[in-house]
Design a protein around this motif. Structure first.
Motif, PDB file in Angstrom:
ATOM      1  N   GLY A 212       0.819  -1.271   0.014  1.00 52.60           N
ATOM      2  CA  GLY A 212      -0.095   0.142  -0.108  1.00 52.60           C
ATOM      3  C   GLY A 212       0.735   1.166  -0.056  1.00 52.60           C
TER       4      GLY A 212
ATOM      5  N   SER B 228       0.981   4.300  -2.689  1.00 51.62           N
ATOM      6  CA  SER B 228       0.676   5.673  -2.132  1.00 51.62           C
ATOM      7  C   SER B 228       1.685   6.417  -2.779  1.00 51.62           C
TER       8      SER B 228
ATOM      9  N   VAL C 284      -2.130   5.619   4.041  1.00 48.78           N
ATOM     10  CA  VAL C 284      -2.592   4.171   3.766  1.00 48.78           C
ATOM     11  C   VAL C 284      -3.137   3.605   5.022  1.00 48.78           C
TER      12      VAL C 284
END
Length: 350
Positions: free
Chosen positions: A164, A168, A228
């Protein structure tokens, strides 16, 4: 260096060929360097391309009239992977003919086919479905898992955090995005054993390109406080649908209120610029494109009900992930995570 093509499952989604081709054409206005493999009924795709001259020279058609049904079980769809538009789009990624696949079809079938064909990358136990959600801040928040894995252990959650954060970094441009685990409270003593263990592992890991900040509660996901949010697929899917339902509730409530009287209708005219901005911000089409992270290839899931703008956003997400080499970024971060574990184990041994 030329960028790889994007395979489009033109038969996926509620409206199929017209919306998928039109969405890809709209996205290509921003990403003119990309070319496409359109998988589906050739006659229908050619008819759709007549309305989009910018796609004709940039597209190849792979004929297929077999479609995965929206309510089809993943196990049944897997048996037809070699004959369906969804399966052939994923196969193009496996063969290297395309760098990514986009589909608006059955989510369970797409995950099952993608996992079987592409396999998980080294260091990943399970792929995760990640999505972007609007916030009050300047950037969208990446949230995963949104439904691919109903049960996860601490190791899975740590891997989701690494993946993640890599996603991001592409979206926000931040070198170390903030990461939090979804929990019932922000206190360190709250949560299940697996959450406690995952938090301890993330706090101990040094050298990762992320900033672990502990826990976050569901009512803070969209506040713009974190880049995240990590959770298991069961909780993530419930949270996602609750947020989307709340957004629809607010917009429907506003419509009802503004229609309630002549004075309210006049108030709507005065406040229309603000309400249009709210509608745009809450429209799921403007945040469309869930990504299966952790596979040896890029697969993006578009909402089945997405309109042309929604499909365009999903294709835009796909193009950007290829441009920014998402898979290579995740592999580099996983290597760093492995080295961090070796360092930690060495310190413990001493």
């Amino acid at each position: 260096m030329s960028l790889p093509r994007i395979a489009i499952d033109a038969m996926g989604g509620d409206e199929g060929v017209r919306v998928m081709v039109s969405g890809a054409a709209l996205a290509r206005r921003r990403h003119e360097q990309f070319k496409f493999l359109l998988v589906g009924d050739e006659a229908r795709i050619k008819a759709a391309l007549d309305n989009h001259p910018n796609m004709r020279g940039a597209s190849e058609i792979l004929h297929c009239d077999d479609v995965v049904a929206g309510d089809e079980k993943p196990t049944a769809a897997l048996r037809r992977a070699k004959t369906t538009s969804m399966g052939l789009a994923i196969a193009a990624v496996k063969s290297g003919d395309c760098g990514a696949a986009v589909s608006g079809g059955n989510t369970g079938a797409l995950m099952a086919m993608s996992k079987l064909a592409l396999r998980t990358m080294p260091g990943i136990d399970r792929p995760a479905l990640a999505g972007l959600m609007p916030t009050l801040g300047d950037d969208d928040v990446v949230m995963l898992d949104l439904g691919a894995n109903t049960e996860c252990d601490a190791r899975n959650l740590v891997q989701f955090a690494v993946m993640g954060a890599a996603y991001s970094r592409i979206v926000t441009g931040k070198s170390a995005p903030s990461v939090r685990l979804l929990n019932i409270g922000t206190e360190e003593i709250k949560g299940t054993d697996r959450l406690q263990e995952a938090a301890a592992m993330l706090r101990a890991a040094s050298g990762l390109s992320l900033d672990f900040q502990g826990f976050i509660e569901a009512d803070k996901i969209n506040r713009g406080l974190v880049d995240v949010v990590v959770t298991d697929g069961f909780s993530g899917n419930i949270a996602l649908k609750a947020i989307e339902g709340s957004a629809r509730f607010v917009t429907d409530l506003l419509k009802t209120a503004f229609r309630s009287s002549i004075r309210s209708k006049f108030g709507f005219l005065v406040s229309r610029p603000a309400t249009e901005l709210l509608r745009h911000h809450l429209d799921p089409n403007n945040h469309n494109g869930g990504v299966f992270l952790g596979l040896n290839g890029v697969v993006v899931k578009s909402h089945g009900s997405a309109n042309v703008n929604g499909v365009a956003n999903a294709v835009n997400v796909t193009a950007r992930l290829l441009e920014e080499s998402l898979t290579e970024r995740i592999l580099a971060d996983l290597a760093e995570l492995g080295e961090a574990r070796l360092r930690d184990n060495g310190s413990t041994a001493k």
